[in-house]
Write a protein that holds these residues in place. Sequence first.
Motif, short mmCIF file in Angstrom:
data_model
loop_
_atom_site.label_atom_id
_atom_site.label_comp_id
_atom_site.label_asym_id
_atom_site.label_seq_id
_atom_site.Cartn_x
_atom_site.Cartn_y
_atom_site.Cartn_z
N GLU A 65 -1.48 -71.49 74.84
CA GLU A 65 -2.20 -70.45 75.58
C GLU A 65 -3.68 -70.41 75.17
O GLU A 65 -4.56 -70.20 76.01
N LYS A 68 -5.48 -73.17 77.00
CA LYS A 68 -5.63 -72.82 78.41
C LYS A 68 -6.80 -71.83 78.60
O LYS A 68 -7.67 -72.04 79.45
N GLN A 69 -6.84 -70.80 77.78
CA GLN A 69 -7.90 -69.79 77.91
C GLN A 69 -9.26 -70.36 77.50
O GLN A 69 -10.29 -70.02 78.11
N TYR A 70 -9.26 -71.22 76.48
CA TYR A 70 -10.51 -71.83 76.04
C TYR A 70 -11.07 -72.76 77.12
O TYR A 70 -12.28 -72.79 77.37
N ARG A 71 -10.20 -73.49 77.80
CA ARG A 71 -10.64 -74.37 78.91
C ARG A 71 -11.32 -73.54 80.01
O ARG A 71 -12.32 -73.97 80.58
N VAL A 72 -10.77 -72.37 80.28
CA VAL A 72 -11.38 -71.48 81.28
C VAL A 72 -12.78 -71.09 80.82
O VAL A 72 -13.75 -71.12 81.60
N GLU A 73 -12.92 -70.74 79.55
CA GLU A 73 -14.24 -70.39 79.01
C GLU A 73 -15.19 -71.58 79.10
O GLU A 73 -16.36 -71.43 79.49
N ASP A 75 -15.05 -74.11 81.19
CA ASP A 75 -15.40 -74.35 82.60
C ASP A 75 -16.55 -73.46 83.04
O ASP A 75 -17.35 -73.85 83.90
N GLY A 76 -16.66 -72.29 82.47
CA GLY A 76 -17.73 -71.35 82.82
C GLY A 76 -18.94 -71.45 81.92
O GLY A 76 -19.86 -70.64 82.02
N ASN A 77 -18.97 -72.43 81.04
CA ASN A 77 -20.04 -72.56 80.06
C ASN A 77 -20.78 -73.88 80.27
O ASN A 77 -20.85 -74.73 79.38
N THR A 117 -12.10 -84.23 81.02
CA THR A 117 -13.07 -84.00 82.10
C THR A 117 -14.15 -85.08 82.10
O THR A 117 -15.14 -84.95 82.80
#
Length: 118
Positions: A65, A68-73, A75-77, A117
Motif C-alpha cells: 500500500e 501504491k500511495q507513493y507512486r501516486v505522489e 506521479d504528481g511530483n 516508467t
Amino acid sequence: MAFDLAVKRIYEPPAPDDGQRVLVDRIWPRGVSKEDAALALWLKDIAPSDDLRKWFGHEAARWAEFQKQYRVELDGNEYAVGELRGLLRHGKVTLLYGAHDEKHNNAVALAAFLRKTD
C-alpha cells in the motif's frame, strides 16, 4: 532508454562506482556529516509526504500500500522526478536512504517507480 541506477544505505561508505549520490529522504540521517555523505544532491522533495512516511512506519505489512500511495505522489511530483531523470541521463545515480530496512524503504520504491516508467 535504460539507465544505471543503484540503491544504498547512506551509512555505507561512498564507493567510486556510486556515480552521483542522491539522498532521497526528507530528513537528514543521524550521525552522517555532509562531508561523509559525498552527495551530488539532497532531493528532499522526492521523498514521501510526512503523512505517508509516518503512516508506513517501515512496517513490511504496509509495503504494498505504501508503494501504491507513493507512486501516486510521484506521479504528481513532476519537478523532482524530472530533476532525478535529468541526472540519470548523465550516468549512474545511487539513491541513498537512512532506513534500517533495506527492502522496504522509499529509495527502493522510488527505484522501482523509475524503472517502471523509464
